[in-house]
Design a protein around this motif. Structure first.
Motif, short mmCIF file in Angstrom:
data_model
loop_
_atom_site.label_atom_id
_atom_site.label_comp_id
_atom_site.label_asym_id
_atom_site.label_seq_id
_atom_site.Cartn_x
_atom_site.Cartn_y
_atom_site.Cartn_z
N ILE A 105 8.02 2.78 1.35
CA ILE A 105 8.27 1.98 0.14
C ILE A 105 9.17 2.78 -0.78
CG2 ILE A 105 7.16 1.01 -1.92
CD1 ILE A 105 4.66 0.55 -0.20
N LYS A 106 10.29 2.16 -1.18
CA LYS A 106 11.22 2.86 -2.07
C LYS A 106 11.63 1.93 -3.19
CE LYS A 106 15.50 4.70 -1.05
NZ LYS A 106 16.43 5.19 -0.05
N LEU B 180 2.10 -2.20 -6.54
CA LEU B 180 2.02 -1.04 -5.64
C LEU B 180 0.63 -0.43 -5.78
CD1 LEU B 180 5.01 -1.60 -5.42
CD2 LEU B 180 5.48 0.80 -5.87
N LEU B 181 -0.12 -0.47 -4.69
CA LEU B 181 -1.52 -0.05 -4.75
C LEU B 181 -1.69 1.31 -4.08
CD1 LEU B 181 -3.08 -3.49 -3.74
CD2 LEU B 181 -2.98 -2.50 -6.02
N PRO B 182 -2.40 2.24 -4.70
CA PRO B 182 -2.59 3.57 -4.12
C PRO B 182 -3.67 3.55 -3.03
CG PRO B 182 -3.73 3.44 -6.21
CD PRO B 182 -3.06 2.11 -6.01
N ILE B 183 -3.44 2.76 -2.00
CA ILE B 183 -4.39 2.63 -0.89
C ILE B 183 -3.62 2.71 0.42
CG2 ILE B 183 -6.05 1.29 -2.23
CD1 ILE B 183 -5.08 -1.25 -0.99
N GLU B 184 -4.33 2.88 1.53
CA GLU B 184 -3.70 3.09 2.84
C GLU B 184 -3.30 1.78 3.50
OE1 GLU B 184 -6.47 4.52 1.76
OE2 GLU B 184 -5.86 6.62 1.64
N VAL C 213 11.11 -2.07 1.44
CA VAL C 213 9.93 -1.77 2.25
C VAL C 213 10.36 -1.80 3.71
CG1 VAL C 213 7.56 -2.45 2.78
CG2 VAL C 213 8.50 -2.93 0.52
N SER C 214 9.91 -0.81 4.48
CA SER C 214 10.25 -0.85 5.91
C SER C 214 9.07 -0.42 6.77
CB SER C 214 11.48 0.01 6.21
OG SER C 214 11.20 1.35 5.91
N PRO D 10 0.84 -1.21 0.00
CA PRO D 10 0.00 0.00 0.00
C PRO D 10 0.87 1.26 0.00
CG PRO D 10 0.19 -0.86 2.22
CD PRO D 10 1.08 -1.72 1.37
N THR D 11 0.79 2.05 -1.05
CA THR D 11 1.71 3.21 -1.16
C THR D 11 1.26 4.39 -0.28
OG1 THR D 11 0.53 4.09 -3.06
CG2 THR D 11 2.40 2.62 -3.51
#
Ligand SMILES: Nc1nc2c(c(=O)[nH]1)N=C([C@H](O)[C@H](O)COP(=O)(O)OP(=O)(O)OP(=O)(O)O)CN2
Length: 163
Positions: free
Chosen positions: A86-87, A111-115, A95-96, A78-79
């Motif tokens: 996320i890098k 990579l999903l544009p969600i929380e 991811v950390s 979730p981006t």
């Protein structure tokens, strides 16, 4: 005065995605990486067309299959999660979360544009993509759209959109 409503619903063995994820919760908790065999069900409400269809099952299944295939066998990230960093570094995704770190091949992640990759937000994500496609390619906007995501047998969340 009586009213009539029609609903179509598709949930097939191939409307599934077997994907990795983890969820952050309670502010300072993060699940261990794990996966689910998610199953999607798509439901539309609306009036009938001149063929007495609300919307063609076949078309709906095909769209649903393509959208779920885009998640199938990927690590879902979730981006928009404020706690998960996320890098993209060359062909990898770093991811950390606090002092925990994971590195994945970029080609094995979505990579999903969600929380958060909850069943609720995965349902919303798929519903938004479905609505766009229904409107743009099929000039169809349902009165109601529901996407149910079953994370595992007996537990699911449903996102509902209304015109
Ligand atoms: N409302 C939601 N609650 C939870 C979600 C979610 O998406 N929406 N997701 C999770 C986790 O992803 C978690 O992995 C689920 O855990 P659990 O229910 O324990 O998983 P199992 O399938 O192994 O359940 P069993 O009943 O123990 O077999 C948590 N909550």
């Amino acid at each position: 005065m009586a009213t009539e409503r029609y609903t179509v619903r598709v949930t097939k063995d191939y409307l599934v995605f077997c994907s990795g994820h983890f969820i952050t919760y309670d502010g300072d908790q993060c699940e261990r990486l794990h996966g689910h065999n998610y199953r999607a069900a798509i439901e539309l409400e609306g009036p009938l067309d001149p063929s007495y269809y609300l919307f063609d099952f076949v078309t709906l299944k095909n769209i649903g299959r393509r959208l779920t295939d885009e998640l199938d066998h990927f690590m879902m990230l979730p981006t928009r999660n404020p706690h998960i960093k996320i890098k993209e570094v060359g062909p990898q995704v770093h991811v950390s979360y606090k002092d925990r770190e994971w590195v994945f091949p970029r080609s094995e992640c979505v990579l999903l544009p969600i929380e958060n990759t909850t069943a609720e937000l995965l349902g919303r994500y798929l519903a938004v993509k479905l609505l766009e496609e229904l409107e743009q390619k099929h000039h169809f906007v349902p009165d109601v759209l529901r996407v149910e995501i079953e994370e595992s047998f007996g537990q699911s969340a449903t996102y509902e959109w209304r015109k």
